[in-house]
Motif scaffolding. Sequence first.
Motif: not given
Length: 311
Positions: A27-34, A85-88, A91-94, A96-100
């Motif tokens: 999911d993280l790969i797809i979100i960041t790619t888009l 985009i960078i702000a989003i 946020t998403v990376t932080v 997912y990084t915490y959750a994973l």
Amino acid sequence: MTVLLSACSEKYIVLDPKGPIGQSQKDLIIITTLLCAVIIVPVLILAGFIVWRYRDKPGRKDDYKPKWSHDTRLEVTWWAIPIIIIAILATVTVRYTYALEPSRPIESAEKTVTIQVASLDWKWLFLYPEEGIATVNYIKFPDNVPVRFELTSDAPMNSFWIPQLGGQIYTMSGMAMTLHLQADQTGKYFGSSANFSGKDFAQMRFVAEASTKDEFDAWVKEVKATGNALTTDGYEQLQKPSVEEQQQFSSFPEGLFQKIVTKYVPEGSQGHHHGGGAVSSNEQKQKPVQPETSEDADSSHNAAQSTHAGH
């Protein structure tokens, strides 16, 4: 390139996850790619369009403005969109990084299975401390049951990776790392070394098989009944550089994993005990080593290299 690769027999196993950790990473790969495509695709299209639209050609009568240098609307547009985009992405990376975080246990009503991992030249040794058995280049565990991997190295630094279950994590001598994974369905999954570690590192592959709970219990009994014991001398031979086939052992020396973690600490010197302060090698022999989290590894090896990539 995509068309050519689509003809290959191997599947895109990273994008075919079979566990909760692998699915979240997909999911993280797809979100960041888009999100990146929002910037990259328009830029590539405009680059080609501008070259074609403003090309020099005979008979062109458009105004020539060589001193043009600023347009507020364009400046706001091409700075605002990337910043958003960078702000989003941040946020998403932080999140997912915490959750994973690899040392974070997977919530489940099932009892976690513990497997201790030692990367050797050029094979993988797996120890089951609760079941009392050991294997080489093969692991088995129940599906829908969390697996706690405790990892170290008795050879050069390496990287443990089961692509369909989760991201890779480094194995390092003198350190004990922790990784939690889970398979949501039965099957055999590809596992390998994801780090250069010598001439035969490409042969460091293993099979990770998820089975039913009954099949796992039956396999443990079979190994204990039919396998040979892994002795201290046997381990010393196994530790030497070589390529090995799958092996199973009915038992292994008590405290073998802790001995591997602490074996490179000189007698009487102060070694780094992850999760606590420095302790002597004598103290380490008496006290089991607790696998560290990625935060511990980051603090102790920040100057050298990140201890975990992609997970």
